[in-house]
Write an enzyme that holds these catalytic residues in place. Structure first.
Site, PDB file in Angstrom:
ATOM      1  N   LYS A 123      55.602  21.185  65.446  1.00  0.00           N
ATOM      2  CA  LYS A 123      55.955  20.338  64.076  1.00  0.00           C
ATOM      3  C   LYS A 123      57.393  19.812  64.334  1.00  0.00           C
ATOM      4  CE  LYS A 123      56.175  20.599  59.113  1.00  0.00           C
ATOM      5  NZ  LYS A 123      55.705  20.942  57.886  1.00  0.00           N
ATOM      6  N   ASP A 228      54.681  23.849  47.271  1.00  0.00           N
ATOM      7  CA  ASP A 228      53.846  22.797  47.754  1.00  0.00           C
ATOM      8  C   ASP A 228      52.518  22.930  48.080  1.00  0.00           C
ATOM      9  OD1 ASP A 228      53.673  20.091  48.407  1.00  0.00           O
ATOM     10  OD2 ASP A 228      54.902  20.050  50.367  1.00  0.00           O
TER      11      ASP A 228
HETATM   12  P1  ADP Z   1      54.025  17.928  56.375  1.00  0.00           P
HETATM   13  O1  ADP Z   1      55.522  18.504  56.083  1.00  0.00           O
HETATM   14  O2  ADP Z   1      54.404  16.577  56.993  1.00  0.00           O
HETATM   15  O3  ADP Z   1      53.054  18.029  55.143  1.00  0.00           O
HETATM   16  P2  ADP Z   1      52.185  20.011  57.450  1.00  0.00           P
HETATM   17  O4  ADP Z   1      52.868  21.172  57.781  1.00  0.00           O
HETATM   18  O5  ADP Z   1      51.696  20.011  56.055  1.00  0.00           O
HETATM   19  O6  ADP Z   1      53.376  18.831  57.424  1.00  0.00           O
HETATM   20  O7  ADP Z   1      51.221  19.609  58.450  1.00  0.00           O
HETATM   21  C1  ADP Z   1      50.554  18.312  58.234  1.00  0.00           C
HETATM   22  C2  ADP Z   1      49.169  18.204  58.738  1.00  0.00           C
HETATM   23  O8  ADP Z   1      48.987  18.574  60.077  1.00  0.00           O
HETATM   24  C3  ADP Z   1      48.453  19.481  57.990  1.00  0.00           C
HETATM   25  O9  ADP Z   1      47.725  18.820  56.707  1.00  0.00           O
HETATM   26  C4  ADP Z   1      47.385  19.957  58.918  1.00  0.00           C
HETATM   27  O10 ADP Z   1      46.161  18.954  59.133  1.00  0.00           O
HETATM   28  C5  ADP Z   1      48.028  19.856  60.438  1.00  0.00           C
HETATM   29  N1  ADP Z   1      48.689  20.876  60.766  1.00  0.00           N
HETATM   30  C6  ADP Z   1      49.737  21.416  60.524  1.00  0.00           C
HETATM   31  N2  ADP Z   1      49.975  22.704  61.141  1.00  0.00           N
HETATM   32  C7  ADP Z   1      48.934  22.947  61.524  1.00  0.00           C
HETATM   33  C8  ADP Z   1      48.469  24.194  62.448  1.00  0.00           C
HETATM   34  N3  ADP Z   1      49.280  25.151  62.537  1.00  0.00           N
HETATM   35  N4  ADP Z   1      47.339  24.160  62.849  1.00  0.00           N
HETATM   36  C9  ADP Z   1      46.233  22.963  62.627  1.00  0.00           C
HETATM   37  N5  ADP Z   1      46.600  22.087  61.976  1.00  0.00           N
HETATM   38  C10 ADP Z   1      47.883  22.001  61.485  1.00  0.00           C
HETATM   39 MG    MG Z   2      51.974  19.347  54.177  1.00  0.00          MG
END
Ligand code: ADP
Ligand code: MG
Length: 390
Positions: A123, A228
């Protein structure tokens, strides 16, 4: 912004030294003067530095700043991405980068793999990528910081997310396993599941609703509010039961023979239950779930609440630790939390809360973002630098 790892393997060790020098120089200079870059990189003779500077600038890892009083460069998001990836590569946390699976206002999410091919999630926090250039009011804010604000704030968001994920994971909360952190990025385990947002139907909405509310309450018991908590940040894991265990399949709540386990993600907005606006955050988390269950599954709980005043009474019960306190002790200080929060407020960073959009039931538009034909890009051949970056 796309993460483009193509140039990574072509960087020489001198290029890495120079890139690292620009990063170090940006701690005190918004625009790093060329002689300072050469000095930090410790490369004598001049021409090598200039060669590296021009190759880095050519592929957009640093950018020449025009109109400055002196000749200088700044690190770009691309450059910072490379530095983080290089750190992961050296520590064997990441070997290759695959598909982008998510893109938010403030982050990019990629599937990556380690040397053995085990998939993980990278991320990349990208705070300020939209706002800083356009909002004039924020210029002073930027000027008041020694380091580029976007870089600093994105790093804070990554530090915060990693710190919270770590304590939550250690205390048995259903969250991904945090694996590594560098600069504005984190690496965590991949959850093979879809966000609740993409789920059209569940066999027993009441039971999933109860699970989610009890997660909110359990967080509160440990001194935390997600902040959130919504259908984008809850992944629904379907635990498949092996076909031979028929008895279990019959007893299961799910027709396909599995149970549904919610996994929570996305922690940069988490707050302590002692936060002055705790009640607003808590109520908002609860309301998000209620609203989603009503719209998507036509489920309305017969109970009102839960309410923060009740949740507060459970804090510390059953040997639960104060994780808000533990996070502070882990190095994500109160001061850092305040800095990040004031930035987020100022920039109206509002997570991915859907409340303002009426796109609720649009359905088809929400793809799972993956492009399966992307060949993972190996970063293995990259020449490393031996410079330690604090
Ligand atoms: P943001 O801050 O942009 O909302 P998130 O952490 O919510 O970031 O991640 C965005 C999307 O990426 C999530 O809705 C999910 O679909 C995918 N995602 C994030 N982390 C994971 C993970 N550890 N495993 C699988 N999918 C993930
Ligand atoms: Mg998110």
């Amino acid at each position: 912004m796309k993460l483009d790892t193509r140039h990574m393997r072509y960087l020489t060790s001198e290029d890495w030294r120079v890139l690292t020098a620009v990063e170090m120089g940006s701690k005190n200079h918004e625009v790093v003067p060329t002689p300072l870059i050469a000095k930090i990189a410790g490369l004598r003779g001049g021409s090598g530095v200039h060669k590296s500077i021009s190759s880095l600038a050519k592929v957009g890892l640093i950018a020449k700043v025009k109109n400055a009083k002196y000749d200088g460069y700044r690190l770009t998001y691309g450059g910072l991405d490379y530095l983080a990836l290089n750190t992961y590569r050296k520590r064997n946390d990441v070997y290759s980068v695959g598909n982008q699976i998510g893109v938010g206002k403030e982050s990019d999410i990629y599937v990556v793999a380690d040397e053995k091919g085990l998939q993980r999630v990278l991320k990349i926090h990208r705070l300020g990528r939209i706002s800083f250039r356009t909002v004039k009011a924020n210029r002073d804010y930027l000027r008041n910081r020694s380091s580029g604000s976007w870089m600093y704030m994105s790093r804070l968001a990554a530090l915060k997310e990693y710190a919270f994920m770590k304590v939550l994971n250690e205390h048995g909360f259903p969250v991904p396993t945090p694996l590594a952190q560098s600069r504005h990025t984190i690496v965590m385990s991949l959850i093979d599941a879809f966000p609740l947002r993409q789920i059209r139907k569940v066999p027993d909405p009441a039971s999933l609703y109860a699970d989610l509310i009890s997660l909110i309450l359990r967080l509160a018991k440990y001194g935390l509010i997600h902040g959130d908590f919504n259908e984008f940040n809850i992944l629904i894991l379907e635990n498949q039961i092996p076909p031979d265990s028929e008895k279990q399949a019959v007893e299961s709540e799910h027709p396909s023979g599995g149970t549904l386990t919610p996994i929570i993600i996305d922690f940069p907005q988490m707050v302590s239950i002692d936060h002055p606006d705790a009640e607003m955050y808590f109520d908002r988390d609860v309301t998000c779930i209620k609203r989603f269950f009503e719209r998507r599954f036509h489920f309305i709980s017969s109970e009102s609440g839960p309410f923060l005043s009740d949740a507060r009474k459970s804090v510390g019960k059953d040997n639960s630790k104060r994780l808000d306190v533990e996070v502070e002790a882990s190095g994500f200080s109160r001061k850092m939390a305040r800095e990040l929060e004031s930035y987020m407020k100022e920039m109206a960073v509002d997570g991915d809360r859907p409340s303002n959009s009426q796109a609720e039931e649009e359905g088809e538009g929400e793809s799972d973002d993956g492009e399966d034909d992307d060949v993972p890009v190996s970063i293995e051949e990259t020449e490393g630098s031996n410079i330690e970056v604090g």
